[in-house]
Design an enzyme around this catalytic site. Structure first.
Site, short mmCIF file in Angstrom:
data_model
loop_
_atom_site.label_atom_id
_atom_site.label_comp_id
_atom_site.label_asym_id
_atom_site.label_seq_id
_atom_site.Cartn_x
_atom_site.Cartn_y
_atom_site.Cartn_z
CB ILE B 74 -0.96 -1.41 7.30
CG1 ILE B 74 -2.14 -2.37 7.10
CG2 ILE B 74 -0.53 -1.33 8.77
CD1 ILE B 74 -3.39 -2.05 7.85
CG ASN B 130 7.45 -6.01 1.22
OD1 ASN B 130 7.14 -5.98 0.03
ND2 ASN B 130 6.70 -5.51 2.18
CB CYS B 133 5.09 -2.59 0.60
SG CYS B 133 3.79 -1.67 1.45
#
Lengths: 264, 307
Positions: B74, B130, B133
């Site tokens: 994404i 995060n 990713c």
């Protein structure tokens, strides 16, 4: 109004080779669905994993049922095509936006490529009361005669019907988008009086988008793509807009102004 | 056993009504699923990654189904921290469930700027950082790939916020235990694992990668055994609470992670398949404890019998 429901398969009919029509029971979908909306169907308990989106093809409010068309292209559609009456399916729906009704006084043109007839048929039934048949034209394209859907059914609507097949085995020979372009140019009408709605394979909609941009047509296209969540959460199903931003096909679409998206 | 078993869990002083969370990126900002499930039944919602500036993300195709799973690339599409605070947080604040904001950035400074803005907000219970990713250069894996950089990133954030901090770890490393230990040393309050595994799919007709990004992150049942092993290893190596993620689709899966040492779990890919998965798992955990006369879910954490 999005809901998760269990619906029962009422019937399954093979319309053409590998193309099926499933009739499913659901008062919610039959009441709430608008042309362009889709349902996100769970195929099986395990594999394939993700749901599959299907345009709503028709609704029968009186009998609480609706129909989808499906073409066997992979595992998911193959499994769904074998569902028998009485089996249940888990669905999310109705999802997405819908076709805007063309303004009154316009000539309505529907351009369908193959399975693209699925949502356009639903739209046609809704337009029937608003527009007289002489103000409606359906362009129906297919690869060949053996893959041509609904030619007889469309004749019955009294809307003008123009058929084209890639190999010329039925109707005119050529791509439906080329036939459509030739026809609207030939008529030399004021293009501002047209209202075009289209659905079909990606390449065809790319052509429609290019035509709509070059002629500045009022043109809506319904896109199809792989989807994960189907509810706007994952951003997996995007299409690029003219403004450079990405739009979600599932909830910002599936219907877009053909002039406002960039199809690769 | 009389009464309901106690599913509540406390992590870094924050009490959750149950151990079931939804994983970042699979649940938007919560509102997307509001029509489909009772969000108050969740232990908590972890938001889509929030970055300093809005991000459009990667070109499509972004997802493809693979055996027992899916790949996604994404690219951290999100509204950016300012619009998140204005447009998305108010909805989450109204819910009777915990809100964990997932934060991503391309530099430590980026992370800090986001964190500082979140520091001023009400209605945030925790941050999940995060550093894992796999789909964008700026997605934090630059930090999560090595223990030293993970330490640096988490330490800086730790020093600039009073929110409890969860470090979300990548499986795409030589030894996840070392990264987990670095996060612990840096002052993280918990670790969550695993983020997706780097994977790829090819269209042989076109001789092209299916994803425009070429590679993506693999999630779903396919990664569950990998995730489980990593959770078990990390849980044995750190004193921190461990949050398990990776292909959890039902109560059996959830119990496996809990027995392996996870005090909480996150549901990701399964939300796509069945939006009721989380609620079904909460019900299933209740039933499991009740049938076995176990009073508290915490009694099961790390309860794996080995040898």
């Amino acid at each position: 109004m999005l809901a998760q429901l269990s619906c029962t398969v009422l019937s399954r009919k093979e319309l053409l080779d590998h193309i099926f029509k499933l009739t499913l029971s659901s008062s919610h979908i039959s009441r709430k669905a608008k042309p362009g909306n889709f349902v996100h169907l769970k195929v099986n308990s395990d594999a394939p994993l993700l749901r599959r989106p299907f345009s709503i093809h028709s609704v029968d409010r009186a009998r609480n049922r609706f129909e989808i068309l499906l073409k066997v292209v992979g595992k998911g559609s193959a499994v769904l095509s074998q569902k028998s009456p009485g089996e249940t399916l888990d669905l999310l729906g109705p999802i997405g936006n819908s076709f805007s009704l063309p303004p009154r006084g316009r000539e309505v043109i529907l351009v369908a490529g193959g399975m693209g007839i699925a949502p356009l048929w639903f739209l046609l039934t809704r337009l029937a009361g608003r527009f007289s048949p002489e103000d409606m034209t359906v362009f129906m394209g297919a690869k060949s005669k053996t893959e041509l859907l609904y030619a007889d059914k469309l004749k019955g609507t009294q809307a003008k019907l123009i058929v084209a097949t890639d190999d010329g085995s039925a109707g005119r020979k050529g791509l439906i988008t080329e036939v459509f372009l030739k026809e609207i140019k030939k008529r030399g009408r004021d293009l501002k009086k047209l209202a075009v709605c289209s659905c079909g394979p990606h390449k065809m909609l790319k052509s429609m988008s290019e035509i709509a941009k070059s002629l500045d047509l009022w043109c809506q296209i319904s896109l199809e793509t792989h989807m994960a969540c189907g509810v706007g959460a994952c951003w997996g199903c995007v299409v690029k807009g003219n403004d450079g931003t990405y739009k979600r096909v599932c909830v910002d679409g599936p219907v877009f102004d053909a002039r406002e998206v960039v199809l690769e | 056993m009389k009464g309901r078993p106690d599913l509540s869990v406390k992590v870094a002083g924050v009490r959750f009504s149950n151990p079931v969370l939804v994983a970042s990126g699979t649940f938007g900002y919560g509102e997307e699923y509001n029509a489909l499930i009772d969000l108050s039944k969740l232990g908590g919602i972890i938001t889509k990654s929030v970055t300093l500036k809005p991000r459009e993300g990667n070109p499509p195709p972004r997802t493809v189904e693979t055996p027992a799973g899916m790949l996604n690339a994404i690219g951290l599409t999100n509204v950016g921290v300012d619009r998140f605070i204005k447009q998305k947080l108010p909805f989450l604040r109204r819910l009777n469930t915990r809100t964990i904001v997932n934060v991503a950035g391309s530099t430590v400074d980026d992370y800090l700027k986001v964190v500082k803005r979140l520091n001023r907000c009400k209605g945030i219970d925790m941050l999940e950082i995060n550093i894992s990713c796999p789909n964008v250069k700026e997605g934090g894996l630059a930090f999560g790939a090595r223990p030293e950089s993970a330490y640096e990133c988490i330490k800086q954030i730790r020093d600039h916020t009073s929110y409890p901090v969860i470090a979300k770890l990548s499986p795409n490393v030589t030894d996840i235990v070392q990264v987990a230990c670095a996060a612990e040393e840096a002052g993280a309050d918990a670790v969550s694992l695993i983020n997706t595994l780097v994977g790829m799919a090819i269209d042989v007709e076109e001789r092209k990668p299916v994803l425009a990004n070429i590679t993506g992150g693999l999630s779903g049942p396919a990664i569950k055994p990998v995730a489980l092993a990593m959770v078990w290893k990390v849980a044995g190596a750190v004193r921190l609470p461990v949050i398990g993620i990776g292909g959890i689709f039902n109560v059996q899966d959830a119990l496996e992670f809990i027995l392996a040492g996870a005090c909480m779990i996150q549901i990701g890919c399964a939300n796509f398949v069945d939006p009721q998965t989380t609620v079904k798992i909460v019900d299933g955990l209740n039933r499991y404890l009740k049938e076995r006369k176990i009073k508290r879910i915490t009694d099961l954490v790390g309860g794996l019998r080995t040898g």
